[in-house]
Structure formats: structure tokens, C-alpha cells
Design an enzyme around this catalytic site. Structure first.
Site, PDB file in Angstrom:
ATOM      1  N   LYS A  15       0.830  -1.227   0.000  1.00 11.76           N
ATOM      2  CA  LYS A  15       0.000   0.000   0.000  1.00 11.76           C
ATOM      3  C   LYS A  15       0.853   1.261   0.000  1.00 11.76           C
ATOM      4  O   LYS A  15       0.591   2.193  -0.754  1.00 11.76           O
ATOM      5  CB  LYS A  15      -0.864   0.093   1.274  1.00 11.76           C
ATOM      6  N   ARG A  90      -9.341   1.803   8.908  1.00 13.24           N
ATOM      7  CA  ARG A  90      -8.822   0.453   9.068  1.00 13.24           C
ATOM      8  C   ARG A  90      -9.848  -0.495   9.671  1.00 13.24           C
ATOM      9  O   ARG A  90      -9.584  -1.670   9.836  1.00 13.24           O
ATOM     10  CB  ARG A  90      -7.600   0.517   9.965  1.00 13.24           C
ATOM     11  N   ARG A 127      11.625  -6.526   5.106  1.00 13.51           N
ATOM     12  CA  ARG A 127      11.545  -5.108   5.450  1.00 13.51           C
ATOM     13  C   ARG A 127      12.123  -4.849   6.847  1.00 13.51           C
ATOM     14  O   ARG A 127      12.731  -3.812   7.094  1.00 13.51           O
ATOM     15  CB  ARG A 127      10.083  -4.646   5.391  1.00 13.51           C
ATOM     16  N   ARG A 133      11.993  -1.699  11.289  1.00 11.40           N
ATOM     17  CA  ARG A 133      10.732  -1.461  12.009  1.00 11.40           C
ATOM     18  C   ARG A 133      10.548  -2.507  13.085  1.00 11.40           C
ATOM     19  O   ARG A 133      10.558  -3.700  12.810  1.00 11.40           O
ATOM     20  CB  ARG A 133       9.560  -1.496  11.015  1.00 11.40           C
ATOM     21  N   ARG A 144      -0.738  -8.755  13.240  1.00 10.83           N
ATOM     22  CA  ARG A 144      -1.252  -7.723  12.339  1.00 10.83           C
ATOM     23  C   ARG A 144      -2.080  -8.329  11.215  1.00 10.83           C
ATOM     24  O   ARG A 144      -3.074  -7.759  10.783  1.00 10.83           O
ATOM     25  CB  ARG A 144      -0.096  -6.881  11.790  1.00 10.83           C
TER      26      ARG A 144
HETATM   27  P1  ADP Z   1       1.121  -2.286   8.094  1.00 10.93           P
HETATM   28  O1  ADP Z   1      -0.092  -2.072   7.251  1.00 10.93           O
HETATM   29  O2  ADP Z   1       2.296  -2.811   7.331  1.00 10.93           O
HETATM   30  O3  ADP Z   1       0.846  -3.076   9.340  1.00 10.93           O
HETATM   31  P2  ADP Z   1       1.078   0.528   8.907  1.00 10.93           P
HETATM   32  O4  ADP Z   1       2.246   1.438   8.826  1.00 10.93           O
HETATM   33  O5  ADP Z   1      -0.107   0.854   8.072  1.00 10.93           O
HETATM   34  O6  ADP Z   1       1.675  -0.892   8.586  1.00 10.93           O
HETATM   35  O7  ADP Z   1       0.582   0.413  10.436  1.00 10.93           O
HETATM   36  C1  ADP Z   1       1.455   0.098  11.502  1.00 10.93           C
HETATM   37  C2  ADP Z   1       0.707   0.109  12.825  1.00 10.93           C
HETATM   38  O8  ADP Z   1       0.192   1.433  13.081  1.00 10.93           O
HETATM   39  C3  ADP Z   1      -0.526  -0.800  12.911  1.00 10.93           C
HETATM   40  O9  ADP Z   1      -0.167  -2.119  13.285  1.00 10.93           O
HETATM   41  C4  ADP Z   1      -1.360  -0.080  13.992  1.00 10.93           C
HETATM   42  O10 ADP Z   1      -0.895  -0.351  15.289  1.00 10.93           O
HETATM   43  C5  ADP Z   1      -1.088   1.386  13.711  1.00 10.93           C
HETATM   44  N1  ADP Z   1      -2.098   1.989  12.796  1.00 10.93           N
HETATM   45  C6  ADP Z   1      -1.889   2.487  11.546  1.00 10.93           C
HETATM   46  N2  ADP Z   1      -3.019   2.962  11.021  1.00 10.93           N
HETATM   47  C7  ADP Z   1      -3.999   2.787  11.952  1.00 10.93           C
HETATM   48  C8  ADP Z   1      -5.389   3.060  12.015  1.00 10.93           C
HETATM   49  N3  ADP Z   1      -6.051   3.621  10.980  1.00 10.93           N
HETATM   50  N4  ADP Z   1      -6.056   2.726  13.149  1.00 10.93           N
HETATM   51  C9  ADP Z   1      -5.438   2.168  14.183  1.00 10.93           C
HETATM   52  N5  ADP Z   1      -4.132   1.865  14.193  1.00 10.93           N
HETATM   53  C10 ADP Z   1      -3.400   2.170  13.102  1.00 10.93           C
END
Ligand code: ADP
Length: 185
Positions: A15, A90, A127, A133, A144
Site C-alpha cells: 500500500k 482500518r 523489510r 521497524r 497484524r
Molecule cells: P502495516 O499495514 O504494514 O501493518 P502501517 O504502517 O499501516 O503498517 O501500520 C502500523 C501500525 O500502526 C498498525 O499495526 C497499527 O498499530 C497502527 N495503525 C496504523 N493505522 C492505523 C489506524 N487507521 N487505526 C489504528 N491503528 C493504526
């Protein structure tokens, strides 16, 4: 073509990469809640302190915190012509809150990237080596993915005919070409 676009897909589904390319192509901001939250954690802000305990185990940060953060970001001038959302909404509650605050057409097109699970785990572990990370370890990745299936996947039904499915396997350029083709239709 509408410029209020959401990218939806599993963690490691590409994404962020595709949203960034689209942001360059369309000239509308790329808004990644994951990036914003990681910045908040790094700067040790109040939001960052609250968010970090959820992020490190792979859980979602509470909806009210994330919704407020996104609303504040979208109030800035650069978002008036549209945005590429990456990682928000999300879950269905966030989608409802967003639509109540911004209007029901706040998302015109949802691009869903499809990548199979074995490949996702492989990408995320790679990654972890490249970007360091801390949430890219095997236990958190599994968590996740589970959260994605339970919380995020129902958004595909929620957004219904606004959804375009794109095969997320292949080169970055090929996938981007598929995304652009879907948006052009
Ligand atoms: P990925 O999709 O690879 O898990 P992201 O960078 O999108 O990585 O998200 C990393 C973390 O940030 C998630 O596991 C969550 O804890 C938090 N996060 C990101 N976006 C949201 C959201 N819209 N609502 C709640 N938590 C979020």
C-alpha cells in the site's frame, strides 16, 4: 476520476509504495496513518506515547485517537483537491466516523491490493532487515495479519461498488500500471 482514494490491503501488501507513486502522479497528498503514528512515537508526543503500546504488539491504536489525527491532517490546505489514504480507515467504525465527519463521498475509490499470505510474511521479514521497524517480527506480523482479517477486510464489503481489486504480486511498476488502469476506468 475522483481523487479521494483509499488503499486497502494486508500489512506488507505494498500500500505504502503504491500510494506514494500515486501521490506523485496525482499531486494530492499521501496520508499514511502508520507513518504519522511512527513519527508521533519518535517525537514522544502525547499521542505517540499512547499509540506505541498498541503498535509494538500489532494491535490497532484506539479509533478516537486515529480519527482525530486524520481529521486534523485533512484540514490542511494541501488536501483540498483530494488525498491518497494509506492505512485509514482500518475498520468499519473508523469508516463510519470518517464518513460522518467528512461526508459519504470522502472516499470515492478503494484500491484493494491482493497478495497471498506466504509472500506477505516474507516481505515483512525482509523489510524488518531493511528498515528496522520494530513491529516487523514474526509474532507481531501474525498478529497484524489477524487484525487485518478481522477488522480491515470487512471494509471491502462496506465500500461495495467503490472497490477495485488489483493483483499486488509483480514488479512495483507493473502493479502501479494496474492501479492506474483501474482508476482510469
Ligand atoms: P502495516 O499495514 O504494514 O501493518 P502501517 O504502517 O499501516 O503498517 O501500520 C502500523 C501500525 O500502526 C498498525 O499495526 C497499527 O498499530 C497502527 N495503525 C496504523 N493505522 C492505523 C489506524 N487507521 N487505526 C489504528 N491503528 C493504526
Amino acid at each position: 476520476m475522483g481523487r479521494r482514494i483509499l488503499f486497502l490491503g494486508p500489512p506488507g501488501g505494498g500500500k505504502g509504495t503504491q500510494a506514494k507513486l500515486l501521490n506523485e502522479a496525482l499531486g494530492v497528498p499521501h496520508i499514511s496513518t502508520g507513518d504519522m503514528l511512527r513519527e508521533a512515537v519518535a517525537s514522544e508526543s502525547e499521542l505517540g506515547k499512547k499509540a506505541s503500546e498498541y503498535m509494538k504488539v500489532g494491535d490497532l491504536v484506539p479509533d478516537d485517537l486515529v480519527v482525530a489525527m486524520v481529521e486534523e491532517r485533512l484540514a490542511r490546505d494541501d488536501a483540498v483537491c483530494g488525498y491518497v489514504l494509506d492505512g485509514f480507515p482500518r475498520n468499519v467504525d473508523q469508516a463510519r466516523a470518517f464518513s460522518n465527519a467528512m461526508g459519504s463521498d470522502a472516499i470515492e475509490t478503494t484500491i484493494v491490493l491482493h497478495v497471498d499470505e506466504a509472500q506477505i510474511v516474507e516481505r515483512l521479514l525482509r523489510r524488518a532487515d531493511l528498515e528496522g521497524r520494530t513491529d516487523d517480527n514474526e509474532a507481531t506480523i501474525r498478529r497484524r495479519l489477524e487484525v487485518f482479517r478481522r477488522e480491515t477486510e470487512p471494509l471491502i464489503a462496506y465500500y461495495g461498488d467503490r472497490v477495485r481489486r488489483v493483483d499486488g504480486v509483480g514488479s512495483i511498476d507493473d502493479i502501479f500500471c494496474r492501479v492506474v488502469r483501474e482508476l482510469a476506468e
